[in-house]
Design a protein around this motif. Structure first.
Motif, PDB file in Angstrom:
ATOM      1  N   LEU A 231     -22.850  11.448  -9.096  1.00  0.00           N
ATOM      2  CA  LEU A 231     -23.541  12.476  -8.482  1.00  0.00           C
ATOM      3  C   LEU A 231     -23.380  13.897  -9.555  1.00  0.00           C
ATOM      4  O   LEU A 231     -22.364  14.409  -9.896  1.00  0.00           O
ATOM      5  CB  LEU A 231     -22.996  12.741  -7.072  1.00  0.00           C
ATOM      6  N   THR A 232     -24.502  14.413  -9.761  1.00  0.00           N
ATOM      7  CA  THR A 232     -24.633  15.494 -10.783  1.00  0.00           C
ATOM      8  C   THR A 232     -25.322  16.451 -10.137  1.00  0.00           C
ATOM      9  O   THR A 232     -26.303  16.280  -9.167  1.00  0.00           O
ATOM     10  CB  THR A 232     -25.071  15.146 -12.177  1.00  0.00           C
ATOM     11  N   ALA A 233     -25.420  17.942 -10.679  1.00  0.00           N
ATOM     12  CA  ALA A 233     -26.256  18.874 -10.397  1.00  0.00           C
ATOM     13  C   ALA A 233     -26.269  19.475 -11.411  1.00  0.00           C
ATOM     14  O   ALA A 233     -25.196  19.986 -12.206  1.00  0.00           O
ATOM     15  CB  ALA A 233     -25.848  19.435  -9.251  1.00  0.00           C
ATOM     16  N   ASP A 234     -27.255  20.299 -11.995  1.00  0.00           N
ATOM     17  CA  ASP A 234     -27.410  21.207 -13.054  1.00  0.00           C
ATOM     18  C   ASP A 234     -27.330  22.737 -12.702  1.00  0.00           C
ATOM     19  O   ASP A 234     -27.876  23.136 -11.630  1.00  0.00           O
ATOM     20  CB  ASP A 234     -28.837  21.050 -13.632  1.00  0.00           C
ATOM     21  N   ALA A 235     -26.259  23.494 -13.246  1.00  0.00           N
ATOM     22  CA  ALA A 235     -25.969  24.590 -12.904  1.00  0.00           C
ATOM     23  C   ALA A 235     -27.174  25.449 -12.855  1.00  0.00           C
ATOM     24  O   ALA A 235     -28.012  25.512 -13.475  1.00  0.00           O
ATOM     25  CB  ALA A 235     -25.113  25.363 -13.955  1.00  0.00           C
ATOM     26  N   ALA A 236     -27.195  26.232 -11.626  1.00  0.00           N
ATOM     27  CA  ALA A 236     -28.328  27.024 -11.379  1.00  0.00           C
ATOM     28  C   ALA A 236     -28.206  28.611 -11.822  1.00  0.00           C
ATOM     29  O   ALA A 236     -29.322  29.227 -12.199  1.00  0.00           O
ATOM     30  CB  ALA A 236     -28.574  27.165  -9.855  1.00  0.00           C
ATOM     31  N   LEU A 237     -27.151  28.967 -12.133  1.00  0.00           N
ATOM     32  CA  LEU A 237     -26.871  30.293 -12.444  1.00  0.00           C
ATOM     33  C   LEU A 237     -25.336  30.659 -12.995  1.00  0.00           C
ATOM     34  O   LEU A 237     -24.434  30.006 -12.376  1.00  0.00           O
ATOM     35  CB  LEU A 237     -27.094  31.478 -11.153  1.00  0.00           C
ATOM     36  N   VAL A 238     -25.205  31.184 -14.147  1.00  0.00           N
ATOM     37  CA  VAL A 238     -23.734  31.477 -14.688  1.00  0.00           C
ATOM     38  C   VAL A 238     -23.776  32.865 -14.732  1.00  0.00           C
ATOM     39  O   VAL A 238     -24.788  33.680 -15.153  1.00  0.00           O
ATOM     40  CB  VAL A 238     -23.524  30.818 -15.977  1.00  0.00           C
ATOM     41  N   LYS A 239     -22.639  33.606 -14.078  1.00  0.00           N
ATOM     42  CA  LYS A 239     -22.621  34.931 -14.274  1.00  0.00           C
ATOM     43  C   LYS A 239     -21.010  35.385 -14.411  1.00  0.00           C
ATOM     44  O   LYS A 239     -20.082  34.693 -13.834  1.00  0.00           O
ATOM     45  CB  LYS A 239     -23.213  35.895 -13.312  1.00  0.00           C
ATOM     46  N   ARG A 240     -20.833  36.562 -15.296  1.00  0.00           N
ATOM     47  CA  ARG A 240     -19.540  37.102 -15.365  1.00  0.00           C
ATOM     48  C   ARG A 240     -19.241  38.084 -14.221  1.00  0.00           C
ATOM     49  O   ARG A 240     -20.014  38.820 -14.003  1.00  0.00           O
ATOM     50  CB  ARG A 240     -19.668  37.961 -16.783  1.00  0.00           C
ATOM     51  N   VAL A 241     -18.180  37.969 -13.685  1.00  0.00           N
ATOM     52  CA  VAL A 241     -17.833  39.077 -12.221  1.00  0.00           C
ATOM     53  C   VAL A 241     -16.514  39.725 -12.880  1.00  0.00           C
ATOM     54  O   VAL A 241     -15.664  39.046 -13.233  1.00  0.00           O
ATOM     55  CB  VAL A 241     -17.727  38.130 -10.931  1.00  0.00           C
ATOM     56  N   PRO A 242     -16.236  40.617 -12.168  1.00  0.00           N
ATOM     57  CA  PRO A 242     -14.864  41.364 -12.361  1.00  0.00           C
ATOM     58  C   PRO A 242     -13.737  40.749 -11.605  1.00  0.00           C
ATOM     59  O   PRO A 242     -13.964  40.146 -10.249  1.00  0.00           O
ATOM     60  CB  PRO A 242     -15.295  43.149 -11.827  1.00  0.00           C
ATOM     61  N   ALA A 243     -12.620  41.173 -11.775  1.00  0.00           N
ATOM     62  CA  ALA A 243     -11.413  40.933 -11.031  1.00  0.00           C
ATOM     63  C   ALA A 243     -11.778  41.500  -9.584  1.00  0.00           C
ATOM     64  O   ALA A 243     -12.478  42.435  -9.266  1.00  0.00           O
ATOM     65  CB  ALA A 243     -10.344  41.425 -11.338  1.00  0.00           C
ATOM     66  N   GLY A 244     -11.170  40.435  -8.548  1.00  0.00           N
ATOM     67  CA  GLY A 244     -11.400  41.022  -6.943  1.00  0.00           C
ATOM     68  C   GLY A 244     -12.627  40.747  -6.478  1.00  0.00           C
ATOM     69  O   GLY A 244     -12.901  41.352  -5.379  1.00  0.00           O
ATOM     70  N   SER A 245     -13.523  39.854  -7.015  1.00  0.00           N
ATOM     71  CA  SER A 245     -14.744  39.640  -6.420  1.00  0.00           C
ATOM     72  C   SER A 245     -14.497  38.446  -5.323  1.00  0.00           C
ATOM     73  O   SER A 245     -13.769  37.438  -5.706  1.00  0.00           O
ATOM     74  CB  SER A 245     -15.677  38.966  -7.486  1.00  0.00           C
ATOM     75  N   GLY A 246     -14.678  38.788  -4.219  1.00  0.00           N
ATOM     76  CA  GLY A 246     -14.945  37.785  -3.168  1.00  0.00           C
ATOM     77  C   GLY A 246     -15.955  36.731  -3.048  1.00  0.00           C
ATOM     78  O   GLY A 246     -17.110  37.028  -3.501  1.00  0.00           O
ATOM     79  N   VAL A 247     -15.890  35.503  -3.252  1.00  0.00           N
ATOM     80  CA  VAL A 247     -16.844  34.388  -3.589  1.00  0.00           C
ATOM     81  C   VAL A 247     -17.185  33.690  -2.399  1.00  0.00           C
ATOM     82  O   VAL A 247     -16.381  32.990  -1.437  1.00  0.00           O
ATOM     83  CB  VAL A 247     -16.096  33.223  -4.696  1.00  0.00           C
ATOM     84  N   SER A 248     -18.612  33.564  -2.104  1.00  0.00           N
ATOM     85  CA  SER A 248     -19.012  32.701  -0.997  1.00  0.00           C
ATOM     86  C   SER A 248     -18.714  33.139   0.359  1.00  0.00           C
ATOM     87  O   SER A 248     -18.000  34.084   0.528  1.00  0.00           O
ATOM     88  CB  SER A 248     -18.588  31.433  -1.335  1.00  0.00           C
ATOM     89  N   TYR A 249     -19.361  32.427   1.350  1.00  0.00           N
ATOM     90  CA  TYR A 249     -19.160  32.784   2.741  1.00  0.00           C
ATOM     91  C   TYR A 249     -17.674  33.365   3.023  1.00  0.00           C
ATOM     92  O   TYR A 249     -16.930  32.311   2.712  1.00  0.00           O
ATOM     93  CB  TYR A 249     -19.490  32.118   3.664  1.00  0.00           C
ATOM     94  N   GLY A 250     -17.192  34.247   3.691  1.00  0.00           N
ATOM     95  CA  GLY A 250     -15.980  34.479   4.124  1.00  0.00           C
ATOM     96  C   GLY A 250     -14.893  34.833   3.166  1.00  0.00           C
ATOM     97  O   GLY A 250     -13.743  35.006   3.402  1.00  0.00           O
ATOM     98  N   HIS A 251     -15.377  35.040   1.864  1.00  0.00           N
ATOM     99  CA  HIS A 251     -14.584  35.418   0.797  1.00  0.00           C
ATOM    100  C   HIS A 251     -13.129  34.821   0.831  1.00  0.00           C
ATOM    101  O   HIS A 251     -12.133  35.428   0.551  1.00  0.00           O
ATOM    102  CB  HIS A 251     -14.415  36.953   0.892  1.00  0.00           C
ATOM    103  N   THR A 252     -13.243  33.427   0.844  1.00  0.00           N
ATOM    104  CA  THR A 252     -12.001  32.336   1.093  1.00  0.00           C
ATOM    105  C   THR A 252     -11.191  32.407  -0.446  1.00  0.00           C
ATOM    106  O   THR A 252     -10.365  31.788  -0.708  1.00  0.00           O
ATOM    107  CB  THR A 252     -12.013  31.127   1.656  1.00  0.00           C
ATOM    108  N   PHE A 253     -12.288  32.955  -1.432  1.00  0.00           N
ATOM    109  CA  PHE A 253     -11.589  32.786  -2.854  1.00  0.00           C
ATOM    110  C   PHE A 253     -12.129  34.244  -3.653  1.00  0.00           C
ATOM    111  O   PHE A 253     -13.106  34.712  -3.493  1.00  0.00           O
ATOM    112  CB  PHE A 253     -12.562  31.710  -3.628  1.00  0.00           C
ATOM    113  N   VAL A 254     -10.978  34.517  -4.157  1.00  0.00           N
ATOM    114  CA  VAL A 254     -10.995  35.984  -4.713  1.00  0.00           C
ATOM    115  C   VAL A 254     -10.712  35.876  -6.138  1.00  0.00           C
ATOM    116  O   VAL A 254      -9.733  35.381  -6.403  1.00  0.00           O
ATOM    117  CB  VAL A 254     -10.428  37.141  -3.973  1.00  0.00           C
ATOM    118  N   THR A 255     -11.683  36.373  -7.073  1.00  0.00           N
ATOM    119  CA  THR A 255     -11.066  36.163  -8.292  1.00  0.00           C
ATOM    120  C   THR A 255      -9.802  37.185  -8.974  1.00  0.00           C
ATOM    121  O   THR A 255      -9.972  38.158  -8.319  1.00  0.00           O
ATOM    122  CB  THR A 255     -12.345  36.443  -9.270  1.00  0.00           C
TER     123      THR A 255
END
Ligand SMILES: *Cc1c(COP(=O)(O)O)cnc(C)c1O
Length: 368
Positions: free
Chosen positions: A239-263
């Motif tokens: 099962l593969t998928a091709d990356a749709a978007l790549v971007k640089r983000v600063p420290a402390g960025s909450g990722v995806s719904y609910g911000h359960t991951f923070v850089t």
């Protein structure tokens, strides 16, 4: 979908079945791999029967031109198009009186007797009739055979715990099956096609092979008993998928719904266009790993319906680059078994739930 792997796995199972025929179980779109291409590959690998769950699946095989091979529908449900199934030379299971009644009614409309397999409940306690009701069911089916509405082809049952070698139910089910099949054959006055073994039993229980074995998961190269290793099988699905978007983000960025991951620091994220709508389990949020830019990366934050995010650190990936969610493991990607282990489920569920928005691409020869 590596059809060469399917052919090879079926050939290996045929060898392990030591003389028994192989019924390739291709229900649920061949465990998510695609019904017709996998059925053809399994036949090319030496399978001589096909097994599905529902009438519609059997009719789909026949419409696709898969003929001249018996196809067994394992799950009888009231109101299915049985006349059409019988006319299409589909084998059906009789595990209760109502099934016999529907098939006997369908046969005249189909213009031929229904080919049936008697289903014994030998201890799975799911489909079929147990020892108490067995003689009456056998008598009723043989009466219908005498009346010309059915033709009794086989007798079958299904294991509850074949993936736990040594489980006491295995020996009990084998004994019950031998008794119940013997009773049916004695009443019929001839041998019937006996079949009992799923993948686990095909690979570990020689005494359960009888005339036909019914492997499913092993055809797809996944182990029915992961603790016992891979049995030399090769996983067919990547099962593969091709990356749709790549971007640089600063420290402390909450990722995806609910911000359960923070850089934790400035980092590079990639958006992978596969989500729970495609069969990536939402329970895999912040848990499952994928292969991207040469390394395993954990899913960062929640899996969404159509996409999820991974954290690449300072590694380089570009939009359009391939991300491998799971596969045979050759390139360092996780396997479906790895995903199943992480999620507390079985590999069957991982491959079967890959959604049909995901295009299936077949390699390794499409015509077998
Ligand atoms: C699905 C199924 C099988 C195959 O089981 P695996 O564990 O995938 O090998 C065999 N027999 C019946 C009746 C089934 O429904």
């Amino acid at each position: 979908m590596d059809l060469g792997a399917v052919r090879g796995n079926v050939a290996l199972l045929r060898e392990r079945a030591a003389g028994a025929e192989v019924m390739a179980m291709v229900k649920a779109e061949a465990y998510g791999h695609g019904l017709v291409p996998v059925a053809r590959a399994a036949l090319a690998g030496g399978a001589t029967w096909l097994g599905v769950a529902r009438v519609a699946e059997a009719l789909a095989l026949r419409s696709a031109g898969v003929t001249g091979v018996p196809v067994l529908v394992g799950l009888s449900v009231p109101g299915e198009p049985y006349a059409e199934a019988v006319a299409a030379d589909v084998d059906l299971v009789v595990g209760a009186a109502w099934m016999l009644d529907e098939l006997a009614a369908a046969a005249p409309r189909a213009g031929r007797p229904a080919r049936v397999h008697l289903k014994a409940d030998t201890g799975m306690t799911r489909g079929g009739t147990g020892p108490d009701g067995w003689p009456a069911l056998v008598d009723a089916v043989l009466a219908a055979e005498a009346a010309g509405t059915v033709e009794v082809v086989g007798v079958m049952s299904h294991f509850a715990c074949a993936d736990e070698p040594g489980h006491p139910s295995i020996a009990r089910q084998l004994t019950a099956f031998t008794d119940m099949a013997g009773h049916a054959e004695k009443a019929a006055g001839r041998r019937l096609v006996r079949h009992l073994a799923n993948s686990a039993a095909t690979l570990t229980l020689p005494e359960a092979r009888f005339d036909v074995v019914r492997p499913g998961i092993a055809i797809y190269g996944l182990s029915p008993i992961p603790e016992r290793g891979g049995f030399g099988l090769r996983p067919a699905m990547t099962l593969t998928a091709d990356a749709a978007l790549v971007k640089r983000v600063p420290a402390g960025s909450g990722v995806s719904y609910g911000h359960t991951f923070v850089t934790e620091r400035e980092t590079t994220l990639a958006v992978v266009p596969a989500g729970y709508g495609d069969g990536v389990p939402r329970h895999g949020s912040n848990l499952l790993e994928v292969l991207a830019a040469g390394r395993r990366r954990r899913i960062a934050g929640r899996v969404c319906m159509d996409q999820f995010v991974i954290d690449l650190g300072d590694d380089v990936l570009e939009a359009g680059d391939e991300v491998v969610l799971f596969g045979p493991g050759d390139r360092g990607e996780p396997t479906a078994q790895d995903w199943a282990d992480a999620l507390g489920t079985i590999s069957y569920e991982i491959v079967t739930r890959v959604g049909f928005r995901v295009p299936r691409v077949y390699v390794g020869g499409t015509d077998g």
